[in-house]
Design a protein around this motif. Structure first.
Motif, PDB file in Angstrom:
ATOM      1  N   ASP A 142     -17.647  28.989  27.998  1.00 37.12           N
ATOM      2  CA  ASP A 142     -16.985  28.287  26.717  1.00 37.12           C
ATOM      3  C   ASP A 142     -15.948  27.606  27.272  1.00 37.12           C
ATOM      4  O   ASP A 142     -15.427  26.503  26.925  1.00 37.12           O
ATOM      5  CB  ASP A 142     -16.759  29.301  25.711  1.00 37.12           C
ATOM      6  N   VAL A 143     -15.329  28.140  28.215  1.00 39.76           N
ATOM      7  CA  VAL A 143     -13.833  27.719  28.777  1.00 39.76           C
ATOM      8  C   VAL A 143     -13.781  27.954  30.183  1.00 39.76           C
ATOM      9  O   VAL A 143     -14.178  28.922  30.647  1.00 39.76           O
ATOM     10  CB  VAL A 143     -12.697  28.443  28.181  1.00 39.76           C
ATOM     11  N   ALA A 144     -12.974  27.078  30.902  1.00 44.43           N
ATOM     12  CA  ALA A 144     -13.012  27.128  32.381  1.00 44.43           C
ATOM     13  C   ALA A 144     -11.939  26.624  33.017  1.00 44.43           C
ATOM     14  O   ALA A 144     -11.496  25.737  32.474  1.00 44.43           O
ATOM     15  CB  ALA A 144     -14.289  26.592  33.230  1.00 44.43           C
ATOM     16  N   GLU A 145     -11.262  27.307  33.974  1.00 44.93           N
ATOM     17  CA  GLU A 145      -9.937  26.461  34.803  1.00 44.93           C
ATOM     18  C   GLU A 145     -10.688  25.380  35.758  1.00 44.93           C
ATOM     19  O   GLU A 145     -11.831  25.519  36.254  1.00 44.93           O
ATOM     20  CB  GLU A 145      -9.665  27.533  35.762  1.00 44.93           C
ATOM     21  N   THR A 146     -10.145  24.218  35.370  1.00 48.74           N
ATOM     22  CA  THR A 146     -10.681  23.094  36.149  1.00 48.74           C
ATOM     23  C   THR A 146      -9.808  22.496  36.848  1.00 48.74           C
ATOM     24  O   THR A 146      -8.504  22.308  36.430  1.00 48.74           O
ATOM     25  CB  THR A 146     -11.421  21.883  35.156  1.00 48.74           C
ATOM     26  N   GLY A 147      -9.922  22.341  38.033  1.00 54.29           N
ATOM     27  CA  GLY A 147      -8.625  21.550  39.080  1.00 54.29           C
ATOM     28  C   GLY A 147      -8.578  20.298  38.315  1.00 54.29           C
ATOM     29  O   GLY A 147      -9.433  19.614  37.920  1.00 54.29           O
ATOM     30  N   THR A 148      -7.074  19.816  38.678  1.00 54.71           N
ATOM     31  CA  THR A 148      -7.023  18.469  38.025  1.00 54.71           C
ATOM     32  C   THR A 148      -7.590  17.132  38.555  1.00 54.71           C
ATOM     33  O   THR A 148      -7.839  16.510  37.781  1.00 54.71           O
ATOM     34  CB  THR A 148      -5.516  18.103  38.292  1.00 54.71           C
ATOM     35  N   THR A 149      -8.371  17.664  39.894  1.00 54.35           N
ATOM     36  CA  THR A 149      -9.035  16.418  40.241  1.00 54.35           C
ATOM     37  C   THR A 149     -10.452  16.252  39.530  1.00 54.35           C
ATOM     38  O   THR A 149     -11.176  15.406  39.974  1.00 54.35           O
ATOM     39  CB  THR A 149      -8.968  16.308  41.756  1.00 54.35           C
ATOM     40  N   TRP A 150     -10.710  17.308  39.059  1.00 49.04           N
ATOM     41  CA  TRP A 150     -12.301  17.700  38.481  1.00 49.04           C
ATOM     42  C   TRP A 150     -12.308  17.289  36.915  1.00 49.04           C
ATOM     43  O   TRP A 150     -13.377  16.770  36.367  1.00 49.04           O
ATOM     44  CB  TRP A 150     -12.741  19.160  38.891  1.00 49.04           C
ATOM     45  N   THR A 151     -11.315  17.540  36.228  1.00 42.82           N
ATOM     46  CA  THR A 151     -11.255  17.268  34.675  1.00 42.82           C
ATOM     47  C   THR A 151     -11.895  16.190  34.366  1.00 42.82           C
ATOM     48  O   THR A 151     -12.807  15.966  33.649  1.00 42.82           O
ATOM     49  CB  THR A 151      -9.851  17.473  34.148  1.00 42.82           C
ATOM     50  N   ALA A 152     -11.202  14.975  34.816  1.00 42.49           N
ATOM     51  CA  ALA A 152     -11.742  13.737  34.654  1.00 42.49           C
ATOM     52  C   ALA A 152     -13.281  13.331  34.824  1.00 42.49           C
ATOM     53  O   ALA A 152     -14.151  12.878  33.966  1.00 42.49           O
ATOM     54  CB  ALA A 152     -10.946  12.356  35.201  1.00 42.49           C
TER      55      ALA A 152
ATOM     56  N   SER B 266      -3.977  23.163  37.612  1.00 39.24           N
ATOM     57  CA  SER B 266      -5.078  23.288  36.761  1.00 39.24           C
ATOM     58  C   SER B 266      -4.937  23.383  35.354  1.00 39.24           C
ATOM     59  O   SER B 266      -3.899  23.582  34.669  1.00 39.24           O
ATOM     60  CB  SER B 266      -5.351  24.840  37.243  1.00 39.24           C
ATOM     61  N   HIS B 267      -6.103  22.918  34.821  1.00 39.76           N
ATOM     62  CA  HIS B 267      -6.288  22.802  33.366  1.00 39.76           C
ATOM     63  C   HIS B 267      -7.026  23.979  33.082  1.00 39.76           C
ATOM     64  O   HIS B 267      -8.114  24.692  33.569  1.00 39.76           O
ATOM     65  CB  HIS B 267      -7.015  21.593  32.841  1.00 39.76           C
TER      66      HIS B 267
END
Length: 426
Positions: A92-102, A310-311
């Motif tokens: 449902d929700v995950a921590e995503t590194g900022t270079t991965w979110t886009a 992280s987001h």
């Protein structure tokens, strides 16, 4: 061209970029119960299980839902995300590194968050740069959670023993390394890992080089420019020329650097602001015997360091957006956001929480804060940078240099060509 260094006139305007078992979406949640499946990254952070036990209890009390947290190693995470996105088995929700979110937003895997953020009244209290990194095609897909930066960590007890000061230039790194090497020949005077790309880039920037430049939507890697070559020659030369690092470090990632430092085998290394707590946790005897300093540029000043972070992102497999955002809000604001920053050494993603972190008089916090504010840098803001990381372009170049398979120029020529191709892939 993209500006790589962001100097903060006000702490709320710091620009940050980073840094990062398949399960289906959560069941119906809210006051009727249900559950929420969450992925949290681990590897160089302190043990977070007790923290998330507390979060789960608070989440249950607030929403009536169970929180199922799966801890995922950073090194395995990107491939696991890609596989789960393809199979429709994302959490449902995950921590995503900022270079991965886009990248994940571009794949259509994430839910836009702006409406949820606005309804919660949080739009004006988020660190601007993390918002920028989490925004793709004018939609916010990554809720700012935390930011960290890498600086120089060194054995202050050994420096005191040898009458050394924290290095402020590259020559001073060499001078300190030679003194340590002579007095403690069994130690790595300075760790030079081959599998830790974020530890590589400060030496590129510290010599005046760039990773890549954007010209109207077309990216060109500058990893093989004269300045970048000079920086990488210095960094890899700490092993190949000076012998400060063991040959085994050629395959180390950041966890390998951390493990060597906590084992007492390394005197100087570039590590994250989140690692001091882990060092003390894993090696209590080192408490009070190590310190931090900004990474020096070639002739003085601060070498820019990747402002990683992280987001928290909501995936489109969730069955309950409101329940998912309730968790995101709990983690990124208020008590738990402040506690996470205090326990880990990260900087919070909520601007109103930054002041206490940055004004700390803790000697293991203040140098990172200086690096964060005055020596932060960004990597290319494009969905395709994730492909560069997945391809291990930079790490492959460094490893080929350290192993003697290629000269610095040869390795960086190959890396620049591959990076340019990947950055411009459709």
């Amino acid at each position: 061209m993209q500006s790589r260094i962001i100097r903060a006139a006000a702490i709320g305007s710091i620009a940050v970029l980073g840094l990062t078992a398949c399960s289906g979406g959560g069941e119906d949640g809210g006051s009727e119960g249900g559950s929420l499946d969450v992925w949290i990254m681990q590897g160089t952070n302190p043990d977070a299980e007790a923290f998330f036990d507390d979060v789960a209890s608070a989440f249950k009390e607030e929403t009536g839902a169970d929180l199922n947290v799966d801890f995922v190693q950073w090194g395995d995470a990107h491939d696991r995300f890609v596989t789960s996105i393809a199979g429709g088995t994302t959490p449902d929700v995950a921590e995503t590194g900022t270079t991965w979110t886009a990248e994940f937003a571009d794949a259509g895997a994430l839910v836009p968050l702006e409406e949820h953020v606005a309804d919660a009244g949080l739009s004006d209290d988020l660190v601007e740069g993390l918002v920028e990194a989490g925004t793709y095609d004018e939609q916010l897909y990554g809720m700012p959670w935390y930011a960290g930066v890498r600086s120089l960590i060194y054995r202050s007890d050994i420096f005191e023993e040898l009458g050394l000061e924290a290095p402020t230039t590259w020559q001073e790194i060499v001078d300190a390394g030679e003194a340590i090497q002579e007095a403690h020949p069994d130690m790595n005077a300075f760790a030079v890992p081959g599998g830790a790309e974020f530890i590589t880039y400060p030496w590129v920037w510290g010599a005046g080089g760039e990773v890549a430049a954007d010209d109207g939507g077309t990216w060109t890697s500058q990893m093989n420019s004269p300045e970048s070559v000079e920086g990488i020659e210095f960094f890899t030369g700490l092993q190949t020329e000076h012998g400060f690092s063991s040959a085994g470090a050629t395959t180390w990632d950041e966890v390998g650097v951390l493990d060597s430092f906590t084992a007492g085998d390394t005197a100087m290394a570039v590590m994250g602001s989140w690692t001091p707590a882990t060092i003390v946790e894993q090696a209590p005897d080192l408490e009070g015997n190590f310190a931090a300093a900004p990474i020096p540029a070639e002739d003085g000043g601060i070498a820019p360091s990747v402002l990683g972070g992280s987001h928290l992102s909501m995936f489109n497999t969730t069955d309950d957006e409101d329940l998912s955002f309730a968790f995101i809000e709990m983690m990124t604001t208020g008590e738990f956001a402040d506690q996470w920053a205090a326990e880990t050494g990260y900087f919070p993603g909520q601007a109103s929480l930054l002041d206490s972190a940055v004004s700390s008089d803790d000697p293991l916090v203040a140098p990172f804060a200086t690096q964060f504010v005055d020596g932060g840098a960004t990597l290319p803001v494009t969905p395709t940078f994730g492909a560069v990381q997945a391809k291990q372009t930079t790490n492959t170049a460094i490893q080929s240099i350290l192993s003697g398979d290629a000269s610095v120029q040869e390795a960086l020529d190959s890396a620049a060509a591959e990076m340019t191709e990947l950055l411009n892939a459709e």
